[in-house]
Design a protein around this motif. Structure first.
Motif, PDB file in Angstrom:
ATOM      1  N   ALA A 145       0.833  -1.213   0.000  1.00 13.26           N
ATOM      2  CA  ALA A 145       0.000   0.000   0.000  1.00 13.26           C
ATOM      3  C   ALA A 145       0.864   1.257   0.000  1.00 13.26           C
ATOM      4  CB  ALA A 145      -0.926   0.001   1.207  1.00 13.26           C
ATOM      5  N   THR A 146       2.003   1.237   0.687  1.00 14.80           N
ATOM      6  CA  THR A 146       2.866   2.431   0.709  1.00 14.80           C
ATOM      7  C   THR A 146       3.589   2.613  -0.613  1.00 14.80           C
ATOM      8  OG1 THR A 146       4.648   1.158   1.757  1.00 14.80           O
ATOM      9  CG2 THR A 146       3.188   2.420   3.202  1.00 14.80           C
ATOM     10  N   ARG A 148       2.260   1.953  -3.551  1.00 14.57           N
ATOM     11  CA  ARG A 148       1.274   2.461  -4.528  1.00 14.57           C
ATOM     12  C   ARG A 148       0.916   3.915  -4.276  1.00 14.57           C
ATOM     13  NH1 ARG A 148      -3.019  -2.517  -4.768  1.00 14.57           N
ATOM     14  NH2 ARG A 148      -1.607  -4.021  -5.712  1.00 14.57           N
ATOM     15  N   ARG A 149       1.082   4.386  -3.063  1.00 14.55           N
ATOM     16  CA  ARG A 149       0.697   5.738  -2.700  1.00 14.55           C
ATOM     17  C   ARG A 149       1.645   6.735  -3.389  1.00 14.55           C
ATOM     18  NH1 ARG A 149       0.616   5.984   3.271  1.00 14.55           N
ATOM     19  NH2 ARG A 149      -0.961   4.401   2.996  1.00 14.55           N
TER      20      ARG A 149
END
Length: 154
Positions: A145-146, A148-149
């Protein structure tokens, strides 16, 4: 003229399978209750009362504490990474409690000719692996998730 409602019964094979499962359950019930039916009925009632009056409030309270602790950090969605291994570990403890606690050592040895040692150790290891795997899965998902951010613009 009104039509009668159609019942969703399924295919003939499904109905046959359902009838066979009911017959097998009835046979198992008759065999179970053929001996000491009063003890079996008391065990079922006792297990239901123990679950509903003692265990359910305990694990509901524990779950609420975990969720509130994670909410304080803004991570409520992480609760499932604690719930799943805790539920699996609790289920294993419930199933194997007589052997884990050592309450039936003699009976187990006489029935299986195997030593009853190590059930507590194995349960603790399985619990550690479950929580470790859950933590690893959470770490991988957080890392993904980090990545993709998009970077923050100042």
């Amino acid at each position: 003229m009104r039509r009668l409602p159609v019942l969703p019964l399924g295919s003939p094979f499904q109905l046959l399978l359902l009838a066979c499962s009911f017959a097998l359950a009835a046979y198992a019930g008759v065999q179970l209750l053929a001996g000491d039916w009063l003890s079996v009925a008391l065990w079922f009632v006792g297990a239901a009362l123990l679950h509903d009056l003692v265990l359910l409030p305990l694990y509901a309270l524990a779950d609420r504490a975990v969720v509130r602790g994670l909410e304080a950090g803004g991570r409520r969605e992480w609760a499932m990474y604690v719930r799943v291994p805790a539920a699996l570990s609790g289920l294993l403890l419930l199933v194997w409690f007589p052997l884990i606690s050592g309450m039936v050592d003699r009976r187990y040895r006489s029935a299986t000719a195997l030593p009853p040692d190590g059930f507590l150790t194995r349960w603790l290891l399985i619990t550690a692996v479950l929580f470790g795997a859950s933590a690893l899965l959470l770490a991988l998902r957080v890392r993904r998730a980090t990545k993709r951010r998009p970077p923050a613009v100042h």
